[in-house]
Each structure stands twice: as structure tokens, then as C-alpha cells.
Design an enzyme around this catalytic site. Structure first.
Site, PDB file in Angstrom:
ATOM      1  N   HIS A 124       3.664 -36.085  13.691  1.00 53.34           N
ATOM      2  CA  HIS A 124       3.268 -37.431  14.135  1.00 53.34           C
ATOM      3  C   HIS A 124       4.490 -38.274  14.488  1.00 53.34           C
ATOM      4  O   HIS A 124       5.550 -38.130  13.878  1.00 53.34           O
ATOM      5  CB  HIS A 124       2.506 -38.135  13.010  1.00 53.34           C
ATOM      6  CG  HIS A 124       1.319 -37.378  12.504  1.00 53.34           C
ATOM      7  ND1 HIS A 124       1.377 -36.546  11.402  1.00 53.34           N
ATOM      8  CD2 HIS A 124       0.042 -37.329  12.961  1.00 53.34           C
ATOM      9  CE1 HIS A 124       0.179 -36.011  11.188  1.00 53.34           C
ATOM     10  NE2 HIS A 124      -0.651 -36.463  12.125  1.00 53.34           N
TER      11      HIS A 124
ATOM     12  N   HIS B 281       5.987 -43.474   8.676  1.00 55.39           N
ATOM     13  CA  HIS B 281       5.021 -44.395   9.298  1.00 55.39           C
ATOM     14  C   HIS B 281       5.111 -45.819   8.750  1.00 55.39           C
ATOM     15  O   HIS B 281       4.403 -46.706   9.238  1.00 55.39           O
ATOM     16  CB  HIS B 281       3.592 -43.886   9.100  1.00 55.39           C
ATOM     17  CG  HIS B 281       3.296 -42.604   9.808  1.00 55.39           C
ATOM     18  ND1 HIS B 281       3.455 -42.449  11.172  1.00 55.39           N
ATOM     19  CD2 HIS B 281       2.858 -41.401   9.351  1.00 55.39           C
ATOM     20  CE1 HIS B 281       3.119 -41.214  11.512  1.00 55.39           C
ATOM     21  NE2 HIS B 281       2.768 -40.555  10.431  1.00 55.39           N
TER      22      HIS B 281
ATOM     23  N   ASP C 234       8.521 -34.601  12.371  1.00 52.18           N
ATOM     24  CA  ASP C 234       7.129 -34.599  11.909  1.00 52.18           C
ATOM     25  C   ASP C 234       6.189 -34.464  13.115  1.00 52.18           C
ATOM     26  O   ASP C 234       6.508 -34.913  14.216  1.00 52.18           O
ATOM     27  CB  ASP C 234       6.842 -35.900  11.156  1.00 52.18           C
ATOM     28  CG  ASP C 234       5.519 -35.895  10.405  1.00 52.18           C
ATOM     29  OD1 ASP C 234       5.527 -35.610   9.202  1.00 52.18           O
ATOM     30  OD2 ASP C 234       4.471 -36.168  11.039  1.00 52.18           O
TER      31      ASP C 234
ATOM     32  N   ASP D  42       4.323 -30.600   8.973  1.00 53.96           N
ATOM     33  CA  ASP D  42       2.988 -30.537   9.594  1.00 53.96           C
ATOM     34  C   ASP D  42       3.066 -30.086  11.049  1.00 53.96           C
ATOM     35  O   ASP D  42       2.035 -29.972  11.720  1.00 53.96           O
ATOM     36  CB  ASP D  42       2.217 -31.859   9.448  1.00 53.96           C
ATOM     37  CG  ASP D  42       3.031 -33.093   9.777  1.00 53.96           C
ATOM     38  OD1 ASP D  42       4.199 -32.950  10.192  1.00 53.96           O
ATOM     39  OD2 ASP D  42       2.495 -34.202   9.622  1.00 53.96           O
TER      40      ASP D  42
HETATM   41  N1  Q9C Z   1      -8.260 -36.528   9.218  1.00 55.34           N
HETATM   42  C1  Q9C Z   1       2.227 -37.963   7.847  1.00 55.34           C
HETATM   43  O1  Q9C Z   1       2.187 -36.824   8.265  1.00 55.34           O
HETATM   44  N2  Q9C Z   1      -4.556 -39.485  10.020  1.00 55.34           N
HETATM   45  N3  Q9C Z   1       1.215 -38.807   8.030  1.00 55.34           N
HETATM   46  C2  Q9C Z   1      -4.959 -38.167   9.658  1.00 55.34           C
HETATM   47  C3  Q9C Z   1      -6.841 -36.663   9.220  1.00 55.34           C
HETATM   48  C4  Q9C Z   1      -3.300 -39.961   9.486  1.00 55.34           C
HETATM   49  C5  Q9C Z   1       0.047 -38.401   8.744  1.00 55.34           C
HETATM   50  C6  Q9C Z   1      -6.403 -37.931   9.922  1.00 55.34           C
HETATM   51  C7  Q9C Z   1      -2.170 -38.992   9.624  1.00 55.34           C
HETATM   52  C8  Q9C Z   1      -0.937 -39.493   8.937  1.00 55.34           C
HETATM   53  C9  Q9C Z   1       3.405 -38.440   7.074  1.00 55.34           C
HETATM   54 ZN    ZN Z   2       2.871 -36.115  10.006  1.00 51.69          ZN
END
Ligand code: Q9C
Ligand code: ZN
Length: 344
Positions: free
Chosen positions: A199, A163, A197, A286
Site C-alpha cells: 500500500h 499510513h 509496502d 504484504d
Molecule cells: N479487507 C498496512 O499494510 N484495508 N495497512 C484493508 C481488507 C486497509 C493496510 C481491507 C489496509 C491497510 C500497514
Molecule cells: Zn500494506
């Protein structure tokens, strides 16, 4: 499989972040890397070695110098500004794609300028952790580049990186490890980056968006609903000399192994057609069933099948750890994926 790891990430640790008065659970913890380390060690996948220090130069091939200086000095700047050391946390409560046109002079302005979200603390040990995480990816890239019959390596990076934009951090990521490794490998020829990932890898996308020597392919939860919201749609195809070399596959939130493998097949076809010299994989675990943040349903055997399909490309491959938050399956899923490369 050579594995690169260091415990320098331990100084980047917090579990009780308070964002705008609200306590939130910070799931990007040292226990994640420790769970994976224990599993790869028990599975005897191969030697686990420390990263070599490559300095700042290869980091500056993916990030702007003023941004890197900010990451390195923000904690001390904040302590000087507020008269006491404390975590650096942006003063907003949502993700934003907006940005003031120039970096403000005052510390709170600078602090918010260099991030597009709100839940990534800069702690006393954050720069050190991010720096060595990037060095893990660089060292993994060196091993594949120098050959010696090494066809695949795994950088057990923490914090994650995908990110991180050229000049903004976010999504638990500070330095874009996979992009930094990819830039170093581009000295030898074009590279492809496959981001698995949950995301979208918006940072990696931004870094290579106009680059004709890098193909970026990302499979991820539809940003219509899921972080990072502003990036990751199928019509983001690259620009300029890189037009056509950015490919996104936004997916339904509860996708299972079979449906995921079908889409992966498409992405692998695009990568095979590009015929890169090296492949880099952003391995976000994830996407796993039961993840605490992600909602996909990829099983442990699914991760093995995904790994086998990727390994079948026959490309020298650098695997870089990204997200993954369900501690009790993280290690098994990493091992299942990595085992698929034993025969590469
Ligand atoms: N309540 C990676 O997996 N928002 N980043 C999460 C959770 C951010 C994830 C909200 C997610 C970022 C590397
Ligand atoms: Zn992620």
C-alpha cells in the site's frame, strides 16, 4: 543485523471487530510479529534487543501534539463518554480524504476527526503498543547513527506506521514509526525513505511532503483500485522546498519479481542521485505472493533480490517493519530480505 523488538504490542489485539454492525476480520494481529520474530531468531541474523525509551519528544517531531494526546487518551475519553470501556472505532464506513475544518468538542466528533478511515480500533493497549513500536524504530536508528560498524538495523515494529499522517491515523497505523526514526536521523543530514509496502505510504508522504531534507520513494499497488485510494499517484511530487522529492510508482495489481525489480531499479537510481546520509526502508511484506490483503506476486527469492539491490547502494540503512499478512511465509520473506544486508 541488529534487531529491535518488544512484546509490548500484545495489548493491541483484536480478531473480531464489528464495524457498523458488520463483523470484519482484523488481520493486523500479534501473530504477525511473532511469526517474524521466530524466523529471525531461528535464522540467527543477529542480536535481538529491547527498545530504549526516547520519550515523546521524537514522536512530536513527526506528529502534532493534539493528535498524540488524542491517541494517548482516546480509550479513557471514550469510557468516560459512553460510561463503559469499549474499543474506539470511527463512526464511518469508508476511507475519506474529507475532514471538518476544526476538531469538534464532543467525543464522537473528536474520535472521527483524528482518523481518515474506519477499521483501526483503539483498544486499551493500543497507545502502549504504538508508543513502543515507535521506540523500536528510534532505537534501530540510534544503532546505525552511532556507528560502531553497524551498517544496518531492523525494527520489528508492530503496529505498523506508514499510513499514519501528521494528525490522523489509519490503515492499521497509529504512529508513523519510519517517519519518527527518519526525523531523528535528519539531525545528521538528509535521509531517503524507500517504501516497499503493497500500500502507498500516504502518512510518510504527508509528513515529508515539503521537506527538502527527505526524499520519499514508494512502490505500491495503484491507488486507483487499492487502499489508500486518495494518495499515491505519480503526479504527487512534493511541494514548496520539497518539490521533486516525493516519488510514487503505482504498480499493476499482480506484478511479479522481474517487473518489480525493474521499477525498483528506477527508484534506487533516484535515491543514489539524492545521496542521502541514511536510508530508511518501510518493509511491507504484504507485497508477497499469496498475501491475504495484497495481490502482488513477490516470491521469497524476490525479496532477497530486492534486498540485495537496496544493500548495493552501500548506505547505512534502517529497516522498519510495516504490513504483511500471510503468516506462513512472513518469516521466510523477512529473513530472505534481511540476509541481503549481511554483506553491507
Ligand atoms: N479487507 C498496512 O499494510 N484495508 N495497512 C484493508 C481488507 C486497509 C493496510 C481491507 C489496509 C491497510 C500497514
Ligand atoms: Zn500494506
Amino acid at each position: 543485523m541488529h534487531i529491535i523488538y518488544t512484546d509490548r504490542h500484545h495489548g493491541h489485539a483484536t480478531e473480531n471487530l464489528v464495524i457498523n454492525g458488520q463483523p470484519i476480520e482484523y488481520r493486523e494481529t500479534p501473530a504477525r510479529a511473532e511469526a517474524i520474530l521466530a524466523a529471525v531468531r531461528a535464522a540467527q541474523l543477529g542480536p535481538i534487543t529491547h527498545p530504549v525509551d526516547h520519550g515523546l519528544a521524537p514522536i512530536l517531531a513527526a506528529h502534532d501534539a493534539d493528535f498524540v494526546t488524542h491517541l494517548r487518551t482516546a480509550y479513557a475519553q471514550s469510557a468516560a463518554y459512553f460510561g463503559e470501556p469499549r474499543p474506539v472505532i470511527a463512526g464511518r464506513d469508508d476511507v475519506t480524504s474529507d475532514r471538518v475544518p476544526r476538531c469538534p468538542e464532543d467525543f464522537p466528533g473528536r474520535r472521527d476527526y483524528y482518523t481518515y478511515d474506519y477499521e483501526d480500533p483503539i483498544l486499551e493497549g493500543t497507545w502502549d503498543a504504538a508508543y513502543w513500536s515507535a521506540q523500536c524504530a528510534l532505537t534501530a536508528a540510534d544503532l546505525v547513527r552511532n556507528g560502531n560498524g553497524i551498517r544496518s538495523t531492523y525494527a520489528l515494529c508492530r503496529p505498523p506506521g506508514h499510513h499514519a499522517m501528521p494528525d490522523q491515523y489509519g490503515g492499521f497505523c497509529y504512529l508513523n514509526n519510519v517517519a519518527i526514526a527518519a526525523r531523528s536521523l535528519q539531525a545528521d543530514g538528509p535521509v531517503a525513505i524507500l517504501d516497499l509496502d503493497y500500500h502507498h505510504g500516504n502518512g510518510t508522504q504527508a509528513i515529508f511532503y515539503e521537506d527538502p531534507a527527505a526524499l520519499f520513494c514508494s512502490l505500491h499497488a495503484d491507488p486507483e483500485w487499492i487502499y489508500p485510494f486518495f494518495w499515491g499517484r505519480a503526479n504527487e511530487r512534493g511541494a514548496g522546498a520539497g518539490l521533486g522529492l516525493n516519488r510514487n510508482w503505482p504498480l499493476p495489481l499482480h506484478i511479479d519479481d522481474a517487473a518489480y525489480l525493474a521499477v525498483l531499479g528506477e527508484a534506487l537510481g533516484v535515491i543514489a542521485d539524492f545521496a542521502p546520509k541514511y536510508l530508511l526502508v518501510s518493509l511491507g511484506l504484504d507485497a508477497a505472493e499469496g498475501d491475504l490483503i495484497g495481490q502482488f506476486r513477490i516470491t521469497t527469492s524476490g525479496f532477497h533480490a530486492i534486498g540485495r539491490r537496496i544493500a548495493a547502494l552501500g548506505l547505512p540503512t534502517v529497516i522498519v517493519q510495516e504490513g504483511g499478512y500471510r503468516l506462513d511465509t512472513l518469516g521466510d520473506n523477512a529473513v530472505a530480505f534481511l540476509k541481503a544486508f549481511e554483506t553491507l
